[in-house]
Design a protein around this motif. Structure first.
Motif, PDB file in Angstrom:
ATOM      1  N   LEU A   1      29.243  55.627  42.482  1.00 30.48           N
ATOM      2  CA  LEU A   1      30.611  55.329  42.905  1.00 30.48           C
ATOM      3  C   LEU A   1      31.049  56.260  44.030  1.00 30.48           C
ATOM      4  O   LEU A   1      31.957  55.956  44.786  1.00 30.48           O
ATOM      5  CB  LEU A   1      31.580  55.449  41.720  1.00 30.48           C
ATOM      6  N   ARG A   2      30.375  57.414  44.122  1.00 33.20           N
ATOM      7  CA  ARG A   2      30.717  58.353  45.199  1.00 33.20           C
ATOM      8  C   ARG A   2      30.006  58.012  46.509  1.00 33.20           C
ATOM      9  O   ARG A   2      30.306  58.594  47.542  1.00 33.20           O
ATOM     10  CB  ARG A   2      30.326  59.781  44.786  1.00 33.20           C
TER      11      ARG A   2
ATOM     12  N   SER B   1      28.485  57.154  37.930  1.00 34.09           N
ATOM     13  CA  SER B   1      29.480  58.038  38.533  1.00 34.09           C
ATOM     14  C   SER B   1      28.971  58.571  39.869  1.00 34.09           C
ATOM     15  O   SER B   1      29.741  58.776  40.798  1.00 34.09           O
ATOM     16  CB  SER B   1      29.854  59.169  37.580  1.00 34.09           C
TER      17      SER B   1
ATOM     18  N   LEU C   1      25.781  56.393  32.662  1.00 32.69           N
ATOM     19  CA  LEU C   1      27.079  56.879  33.139  1.00 32.69           C
ATOM     20  C   LEU C   1      26.918  57.853  34.311  1.00 32.69           C
ATOM     21  O   LEU C   1      27.659  57.770  35.294  1.00 32.69           O
ATOM     22  CB  LEU C   1      27.864  57.544  31.993  1.00 32.69           C
ATOM     23  N   ILE C   2      25.916  58.736  34.211  1.00 26.88           N
ATOM     24  CA  ILE C   2      25.663  59.663  35.324  1.00 26.88           C
ATOM     25  C   ILE C   2      25.355  58.852  36.592  1.00 26.88           C
ATOM     26  O   ILE C   2      25.920  59.062  37.657  1.00 26.88           O
ATOM     27  CB  ILE C   2      24.462  60.604  35.027  1.00 26.88           C
TER      28      ILE C   2
END
Lengths: 232, 314
Positions: free
Chosen positions: B121-122, B118, B114-115
């Motif tokens: 995605l940036r 996320s 998940l890290i």
């Protein structure tokens, strides 16, 4: 429906706008690093932009068959990650319709004998012909060929010239090249990029006027008996 | 050659549950009241099934990561998934939650994923090498945190953490098998569904994109599925290195076909490799099992180097 780009600017291109009706061909000229390949990647959606419109779709935000059908980009070199992909397997993947006659296209390009070979083992000339065959199978409404004759011997240039001239008759071809004689003999409209802007967009005849060539290329290119050559 | 390999593999899978500190024979195994029956069905068989499934998941996960990252050295371990699991296991042990180790390990693996997602995605555009670098940075961060856990733990806890990092296939009963079967089936099913996309990714990202594929979405779905499956596998067995790295390479150099045609062989031989490693680990010394991670590396490294030398002869 035409291909249209409106007021596009980024780090190297400035305020690019033009349109190309389907079925019309174009040659994209300009010096090294002026942004020809960048423009090609913007048109084909690989660099995201909302300034491009082809057949009513924006290529960087549309996925699936409709995008693939609208535009294709043929890179200057054939790059394949998996070293065990054969020419036939690659060309099968090139086809976006359910049915494709790969053998017919291989025959047309004159590379039927390469079919079972692995893509990794091809010479640069053979790779270039495989790329052209791939574009002929893909059959996009607009196909951009990025330097299709770079690093090729004269015979190969000849065969690629006639393929570019005759193939995909009802579709549009956009050809990026430094080969001015090839551009001249093809006779397609010319778009010339200089300093990130469109410096010329018009007919081949107007572009290859000796005086016009002199201004654009400062004497590096001359027209002689219906041939264009570099002034060495 | 290929047929011999299949026969040998099936043979290994069949005999594996019979050998160990206590040798079993078919007659006593079939006797439902015997101790041998209990050993066979409660310990040996679940262990072989576990080894097969975990081996398959790790090998196939390695192949998918190598395709997506365009890097022959990348495996789910490179991205810190295993380090995350190890760190959370260490935390569980130090905090005294020894019975919930698999749960903690799974949370560790999944929070890493998940890290990773996320952060990516940036990123302004899809870039597999940035993702790889973020994974490596995370791995280093986890290693440092693990050191801190070692420092904070007592001798007993340190030993337990150390033991987890070596990998272990010790299980009793079939309790954990259904979830691993689910993960393996999910992984195979996703790859099967994305068969056309995987084939295109084997050429070039640009080529795949121009055929209409949403490359970013496809690679994320593949990576996420692999990470879930590997996360679950690692939570049961600890990090077992090398399988994901070497099995895809070994099979490519033997079969000499494109990777899309090796999906099932890589899963199968990954499983067989881990079963074989475990069989050797259990039988080399008479009094103790050698940790599975040690055996896979001892077996894999020399064979891998031999194959590399053979395919790149001067």
């Amino acid at each position: 429906m035409p291909l249209k780009i409106t007021n596009f600017s980024n780090a190297i291109l400035y305020n690019i706008s033009f349109s190309l009706p389907q079925g019309h061909n174009l040659i994209l000229l300009g010096s090294n690093g002026v942004g020809k390949t960048t423009l090609a990647k913007i048109l084909s959606g690989m660099i995201p932009s909302d300034s491009v419109d082809i057949d009513g779709i924006s290529p960087s935000t549309t996925f699936g068959h409709s995008r693939a059908k609208s535009i294709n980009y043929v890179p200057p070199v054939l790059e394949i990650f998996d070293s065990f992909i054969s020419v036939k397997a690659f060309l099968t993947l090139s086809c976006i319709e359910p049915v494709c006659n790969i053998e017919e296209v291989l025959n047309q390009v004159g590379i039927l004998h390469l079919s079972p070979k692995l893509c990794h083992t091809l010479s640069s000339g053979e790779s270039q012909l495989v790329l052209i065959a791939s574009a002929l199978l893909h059959q996009a409404n607009y196909t951009i060929f990025d330097e299709p004759t770079a690093n090729l011997d004269p015979q190969k240039i000849q065969s690629i010239f006639s393929l570019l001239q005759k193939s995909l008759p009802s579709k549009s071809k956009i050809i990026i090249t430094h080969h001015l004689d090839l551009a001249y003999q093809l006779g397609f409209d010319i778009l010339f990029l200089a300093h990130g802007k469109i410096a010329f967009y018009g007919s081949s005849a107007d572009f290859f006027e000796p005086l016009h060539l002199e201004t654009l290329y400062q004497g590096a290119v001359i027209k002689e008996n219906h041939y264009i050559r570099v002034n060495l | 050659m290929k047929i011999l390999a299949i026969i040998f593999s099936v043979f290994i899978l069949c005999i594996a549950p019979f050998f160990g500190q206590v040798s079993l024979d078919l007659a006593s195994v079939l006797d439902t009241k015997s101790m041998q029956h209990k050993i066979f069905f409660d310990i040996r068989l679940p262990r072989v099934v576990l080894a097969f499934l975990v081996g398959g998941i790790l090998a196939l996960g390695g192949l998918i990561f190598q395709i997506v990252f365009r890097n022959p050295m990348s495996t789910p371990f490179t991205l810190g998934v295993a380090s995350g699991a190890t760190l959370f296991t260490a935390i569980a042990i130090v905090l005294g939650f020894t019975t919930s180790v698999p749960l903690f390990a799974f949370v560790g693996a999944m929070s890493t994923v998940l890290i990773l997602f996320s952060v990516t995605l940036r990123l302004s555009h899809h870039d597999s090498s940035s993702l790889l670098l973020i994974g490596i940075a995370l791995s280093f961060f986890y290693s440092a945190s693990l050191m801190l856990m070692f420092y904070l733990s007592n001798l007993q806890e340190s030993y337990e953490i150390m033991r987890f990092t070596m990998g272990s296939l010790d299980i009793v009963g079939f309790g954990s098998i259904p979830i691993l079967v689910f993960c393996a089936v999910l992984l195979l099913l996703v790859i099967y569904t994305y068969d056309y996309e995987v084939k295109l990714l084997l050429t070039s990202y640009e080529f795949a994109y121009l055929k209409g594929i949403n490359v970013k979405k496809t690679t994320y779905i593949l990576l996420f599925t692999v990470s879930v499956a590997v996360g679950v596998a690692v939570s049961f067995t600890g990090p077992i290195g090398f399988v994901g790295l070497i099995i895809p390479h070994i099979l490519k150099s033997i079969y000499k076909v494109s990777a899309d045609r090796l999906i099932y062989p890589i899963f199968f031989y990954g499983g067989v490799f881990l079963v074989l490693s475990d069989l050797l680990g259990r039988n080399i010394t008479s009094h103790t099992d050698i940790p599975i991670g040690v055996v896979t590396s001892f077996l894999g490294a020399p064979f891998f180097i031999y194959l590399l030398l053979r395919s790149h002869k001067v």
